[in-house]
Design an enzyme around this catalytic site. Structure first.
Site, PDB file in Angstrom:
ATOM      1  N   THR A 186      10.213   3.911 -23.419  1.00 22.85           N
ATOM      2  CA  THR A 186      10.237   3.771 -24.892  1.00 22.85           C
ATOM      3  C   THR A 186      11.342   4.652 -25.471  1.00 22.85           C
ATOM      4  O   THR A 186      12.241   5.099 -24.734  1.00 22.85           O
ATOM      5  CB  THR A 186       8.857   4.096 -25.497  1.00 22.85           C
ATOM      6  OG1 THR A 186       8.855   3.734 -26.876  1.00 22.85           O
ATOM      7  CG2 THR A 186       8.474   5.559 -25.368  1.00 22.85           C
ATOM      8  N   ASN A 187      11.290   4.911 -26.773  1.00 20.87           N
ATOM      9  CA  ASN A 187      12.288   5.786 -27.421  1.00 20.87           C
ATOM     10  C   ASN A 187      11.586   6.678 -28.432  1.00 20.87           C
ATOM     11  O   ASN A 187      10.364   6.675 -28.525  1.00 20.87           O
ATOM     12  CB  ASN A 187      13.382   4.917 -28.072  1.00 20.87           C
ATOM     13  CG  ASN A 187      12.770   3.944 -29.073  1.00 20.87           C
ATOM     14  OD1 ASN A 187      12.170   4.345 -30.058  1.00 20.87           O
ATOM     15  ND2 ASN A 187      12.891   2.644 -28.782  1.00 20.87           N
ATOM     16  N   ARG A 188      12.353   7.398 -29.220  1.00 25.35           N
ATOM     17  CA  ARG A 188      11.767   8.450 -30.069  1.00 25.35           C
ATOM     18  C   ARG A 188      11.308   7.976 -31.444  1.00 25.35           C
ATOM     19  O   ARG A 188      10.945   8.789 -32.288  1.00 25.35           O
ATOM     20  CB  ARG A 188      12.791   9.578 -30.248  1.00 25.35           C
ATOM     21  CG  ARG A 188      13.147  10.274 -28.961  1.00 25.35           C
ATOM     22  CD  ARG A 188      14.123  11.415 -29.230  1.00 25.35           C
ATOM     23  NE  ARG A 188      14.678  11.938 -27.991  1.00 25.35           N
ATOM     24  CZ  ARG A 188      14.042  12.806 -27.206  1.00 25.35           C
ATOM     25  NH1 ARG A 188      12.847  13.235 -27.531  1.00 25.35           N
ATOM     26  NH2 ARG A 188      14.612  13.231 -26.091  1.00 25.35           N
TER      27      ARG A 188
END
Ligand code: PMT
Length: 421
Positions: free
Chosen positions: A220-222
């Protein structure tokens, strides 16, 4: 959320009717939060309400006299006339009755005019919101059900009560919703009256997609979803019907938005395509993964080798897909993307704008303090397909969202009426 100013409530005149229920304690907080949001609040208390709470409480939080009698004849409170029920109704942008007891719902449904709330409601031409509060059996009683239906048929907005424990110790549906929920309804219905997107359907995406590695892990990402949720709230404040397609974020869904929770880029694409042809605007605030694991393991991957190599493959580009489709369908009329950049902000944003056939790209340099992922503020430049750019100073994500929504509303104004749904 409600301790900051809320544009759609700023300067609005709200008349709060409080009837006799133990839930009156929430009304004092509601009045206070509305004042903090920028509204001017006048309060009417019934005799029964005064068994639970005093006029002084509301006077203290609103800075205005609290009205307790239908025989009140004094215009010193700044009303347009000294006849209280006329002055209060003429002065109001919205009448909110919270809590509304079964007794008052029955009186309103039957046009009674024997106390200041009922009298004022009869004279009101502004929107009226009623928030019932009573024990579950009373709320479910056919008489109450019938009375609520009558109110709704007359255009009065009835806020569904919460389920939970009553002061009686019993459990059921009939609790006055919490203050943020009440404010969510009030701001949306203010938007329905005065907002720039009243008859519009806005689709918003938010959060970072999750691309599965195996049944327990994902890439995923932030993204926290804060910027996308702020856009959804700003669209609701402008009166739009809002569908929010989001990954799991843990953020509260804005009141009156329809939320569709997805995980991967593919699921987000499917959900967006299902709704985009009926939408007036799509705002892609989500951080969509560009790559996903090529193969998803059926079982949890075991810790065997020192190095594990994952092959990644491209995900679908949602914005680009919709941008291509609307060349044929014409919808959504307005397409907005975000660009999360760490270098060459404007060059990259302009290239995405052309490639994805969008009307605006909201470019954020995610390396700057107070901008991009997870922060409560953002620093963005709005790049338009017409070549215009607008750089905004650091401000809350809500304020950024409002500017974006204003742009969209202005753009939709230029769409000839015959093209509208
Ligand atoms: O969620 P927050 O913590 O509040 O952070 C906000 C934010 C930084 C996530 C947000 O402001 C933002 O920039 N969102 C877009 C992030 C992103 O994916 O940027 P991008 O430059 O990779 O993509 C450009 C646009 O194409 C975006 O609108 C994106 O949604 C869309 N896209 C990208 C890849 C893909 N496969 N499909 C897409 O639709």
């Amino acid at each position: 959320m409600a301790s900051e100013r809320i544009s759609i409530l700023d300067g609005k005149r709200i008349l709060l009717g409080v009837t006799g229920s133990i839930a009156c304690y929430k009304s004092a907080d509601l009045a206070s939060k509305l004042v903090q949001a920028g509204a001017s609040v006048n309060v009417i208390l019934t005799d029964a309400a005064q068994q639970f709470i005093t006029p002084l409480t509301f006077q203290a939080v609103t800075g205005h006299v609290t009205y307790t009698s239908m025989w009140h004849t004094d215009s010193s409170g700044g009303l347009p006339t000294h006849i209280a029920h006329v002055g209060l109704s003429e002065n109001a942008d919205m009448l909110v009755i919270a809590p509304a007891t079964a007794q008052h719902i029955a009186k309103l449904a039957n046009g009674f005019a024997d106390d200041l709330i009922c009298l004022t409601a009869l004279n009101c031409r502004c929107p009226i919101l009623v928030a019932p509060a009573m024990d579950g059996n009373m709320y479910d009683h056919p008489a109450t059900v019938e009375n609520i239906r009558k109110l709704q048929e007359r255009g009065i907005i009835v806020i569904e009560p919460d389920e939970g424990r009553f002061a009686s110790g019993l459990v059921g549906r009939g609790r006055l919703p919490e203050v943020p929920t009440l404010i969510g309804h009030i701001r949306h219905h203010m938007g329905r009256e005065w907002g720039g997107l009243r008859d519009r359907h806005v689709l918003v995406t938010a959060g970072g997609t999750r691309e599965a590695i195996d049944p327990v892990r994902y890439v995923t990402n932030r993204s926290s979803g804060k910027q996308g949720y702020a856009v959804a709230q700003a669209a609701l404040d402008a009166g739009a019907t809002v569908t929010l397609i989001s990954t799991p974020t843990g953020l509260p869904v804005p009141i009156n938005a329809t939320a569709i929770i997805v995980e991967s880029a593919q699921e987000m694409l499917d959900a967006v395509l299902e709704h985009s042809n009926a939408a007036d605007a799509l705002i892609m605030a989500a951080a969509v993964a560009d790559y996903r694991p090529l193969n998803v393991a059926d079982q949890k991957i075991k810790k065997t080798d020192d190095v594990l190599t994952l092959d990644l493959t491209r995900t679908p580009d949602i914005l680009q897909t919709v941008g291509q489709q609307r060349k044929q369908t014409g919808q959504p009329y307005v397409l907005v993307g975000f660009a999360a950049e760490t270098q060459d902000l404007l060059k990259n944003a302009k290239s995405k704008l052309r490639r994805k056939n969008v009307d605006y790209i909201i470019a954020n340099d995610v390396t700057r303090d107070g901008a991009g992922f997870q922060a409560d503020t953002n620093i963005v430049t709005i790049v338009g397909a017409d070549g215009n750019t607008l750089s905004l100073p650091q401000q809350t994500k809500s304020a950024v969202a409002e500017v974006i929504i204003q742009r969209i509303a202005a753009r939709l104004q230029t769409i000839p009426h015959r093209q509208r749904k």
